[in-house]
Every structure is written in C-alpha cells, then in structure tokens.
Design an enzyme around this catalytic site. Sequence first.
Site, short mmCIF file in Angstrom:
data_model
loop_
_atom_site.label_atom_id
_atom_site.label_comp_id
_atom_site.label_asym_id
_atom_site.label_seq_id
_atom_site.Cartn_x
_atom_site.Cartn_y
_atom_site.Cartn_z
N GLU A 157 0.82 -1.21 0.00
CA GLU A 157 0.00 0.00 0.00
C GLU A 157 0.85 1.26 0.00
O GLU A 157 1.98 1.26 0.45
CB GLU A 157 -0.99 -0.01 1.17
CG GLU A 157 -0.36 -0.01 2.55
CD GLU A 157 -1.35 -0.32 3.67
OE1 GLU A 157 -2.42 -0.91 3.41
OE2 GLU A 157 -1.05 0.00 4.82
N ARG A 170 -2.80 -8.34 12.46
CA ARG A 170 -2.73 -7.36 13.55
C ARG A 170 -2.04 -7.96 14.77
O ARG A 170 -2.21 -9.13 15.07
CB ARG A 170 -4.14 -6.93 13.97
CG ARG A 170 -4.92 -6.27 12.85
CD ARG A 170 -6.31 -5.82 13.33
NE ARG A 170 -7.04 -5.20 12.23
CZ ARG A 170 -7.79 -5.88 11.36
NH1 ARG A 170 -7.90 -7.20 11.47
NH2 ARG A 170 -8.41 -5.26 10.39
ZN LIG Z 1 -1.81 -1.21 6.44
#
Ligand SMILES: [Zn+2]
Length: 399
Positions: free
Chosen positions: A136, A279
């Site tokens: 990203e 995460r």
């Molecule tokens: Zn990210």
Amino acid sequence: MTAIHIEPRPYLMRNSVQQYEWGARDGEAFIPEFLGISPEPGRPYAELWMGAHEKAPSSLDMDGRSVPLTEVIRARPLFCLGSDCLERFGGQLPFLFKVLSIAEPLSIQAHPGKEQAEHLHRRDRKHYPDENHKPEIAVALDYLAALAGLKSSPDMQRLLAKHPEISAFLGGDAGGAVEDVFTSFLRKTVSHPDEYTRAVGVMAGRLAAKGRGYSLEESLFLHARTLYGDDDAGLFALFFLQPVQLQPGEGMFLGAGVPHAYLKGTIVECMANSDNVVRVGLTPKFKDVETLVSILRDGGPADVLRPVSGAGAYDYPVPVTDFRVSRRSLAAGDRWAALYGERPEVVLLTRGRISIRGGDGQPATFSRGQSVFIPAFLERYIVQAETDAELFHVTVPEQ
Ligand SMILES: [Zn+2]
C-alpha cells in the site's frame, strides 16, 4: 441479470463509507465534508472505498440504475480492464483506492506478500479473506502521523535504556538485531501474559508519576492503555516502531512485512485489491502474533516518498505493478490530454471542478469529492479545469 450496456466514457462512481471506530466524527469528520453531505451525529467516517472489492464495491450509474462495479467487470471484463490487465490479474480490478480520515490510532499491523497471503487464506479464511498481497501507498492530504518500520538498532538501544520496564520484560532477549528482539518480545507477550500485564502497569505508574513531558510514544502508550487494556501487545510494540510524519503531498510505501500503524491525519491510500491485515495490537480485533512474526521483514524504517515531478504531475513510484498513483494540479482553463491506453483508471477530484470529454458524448462535469471510473476501452480523454483543481489518478502500470 439484465444485460449491461457500457460505453467508452467516464462513469461517476458511488462509493461506500466504512465506519471503523477510529474514524473522525462530527465537526472533525473530513469524509462527509468532502462528499458534501452532513455527518450523522456521533458516527465515525473512517474510509471511503473506490474500487471493486467484494466487501464494498463502488457502483456506477448505468441506464438509470446503480450497478456494482464488480458486476460491471464480471459482465464486461475486457471492456473494463483491457487485455493486458485481464491477462495479468484475471477478471479483477487490481487496485483499491481509498480516502482515510484518522482520528484515533489504527492497529499495529503488517500485510502478507502474495505467497504468504495465499497460504494464510487456505489456512484461515475467516481472518484472511483474500488470497492477494496488500502492498500500500499512503499520500497525505493534510498530514499523516504514523509509525512505520522498525527503529534502527541504536534508537532501539536508547529506547530500552529509557524504558527499563521493556528491557526487564525482555530479560536476556534484549540484545541482537532489531527484528529478533521485536520477535522475542511479541512471542513473550503470548507465552508470559501476566508478566507482560504487570510490566505495562509498572510503566504506566512511572509515567503517571512523571506527569508531563511525554514523548510521542509515551503519550500514545497512555492513551491506548485506556482504550485496549493492559494486555494489548501493541502498548510496548509501538515503542519499537519508527515515528513518521508526512506533509501534504508526501507519500509512504509499505511493502509486505513492514509493521505500521497510522495515528492521525487525512490521506489517500492505494493498495492491491485486498483486505488482508495481520494485527498484533492497539485493537480489540483478532490478533495473530505468530503470523506477524512469520511475515515480519527486516525493512528498517519505511521511506518517505517525495513525489517525482514530471509533465505537470507528481508521480509516486512504487516497486509493485498492481497500481500507479499520481497527483496533478490544474489552473482554471488548463487542459490535460490523458492517454493511458487500454487500461482501467480511477480519477479522484480533491479540489475544484473539471470536465472530462471522452468518447462521443458531451463533456461530463465533476467536482471535489467525486471520483470517476474510466473503462479501458476509453483510451484517451481530455480533462479541462473549470476552476483551479487537483486530482489523483490511479491506473495499472505496464509490467
Ligand atoms: Zn496497512
């Protein structure tokens, strides 16, 4: 299913908003203001999604009805994507473009590479919904405060000296390469949860006694502790990451395995068409320490991308072929002939008003907050700025 009639012309996109808890609300909410709507009281406006991800595809207005872009692409893949893109990525729009409005820190996360993503998806579809990687790029609209990449070794030794609770928790594992220390730390939060919670409590007590003069990391620690509780691995993990500040127009690329957390600001973000997030902390969501450790890369701190200026546009070079982002400023009256050939494009207007003339139709007018899908079969078009304007352009680069 009724037949889909698509023409070689720009299509206004209707995009959905994601209401993640960390999104800005009420008077601070950027997304409703950007879209020209009034915010619902108390509702978080976190992300605006422009693309064809199954979770929340954009829609196009076609013959008086709103059709999801996923459906349009399924019905007319060659027309929408072009032959090169279709061949390389199958019937998928390879990128997902977003606006993020961040009021509270996002989780500390990293994204898997392509092979890792396929493996995770096979093993655990619930938590890893896509087979795709998720590199990203973030570009600041106003600014972005973030943590990205691991600190350098000297910075980490300084941090351990300054925060004895972290080095005491690490015990004998405090020496060595940064990613090894970070890995040992993360594993120990799982194997020794009580010890970890105690260490967090000790640090909180020491910082409370100090009372002021907190570093960015210390303030974040104290704030996050009230949100996620003492057992969240992110509370200490955040100290291992490098603070990054982006000014308007500056960008940052995050490749596979680079741990990061966005803290505050307003950005556009472009990524491969995927929602795969691993995460480890600063979140009430599912945490997966072992997977993060397995994809962690010795990336060092993430590089700030100063845009490369050329031919009136700023290009953000990235080392992947799923997307290419550029930003363009136009003065009132400027014309720009866009010629990207047979590939899909998305244009997002962040300032002013433009008209786009393409195909046989009349020029269509678009204003700030609107985004446009350009199907591959519209190979060239003319953008005319009706006022001072700024736009972001996303397409699929040649390989
Ligand atoms: Zn990210």
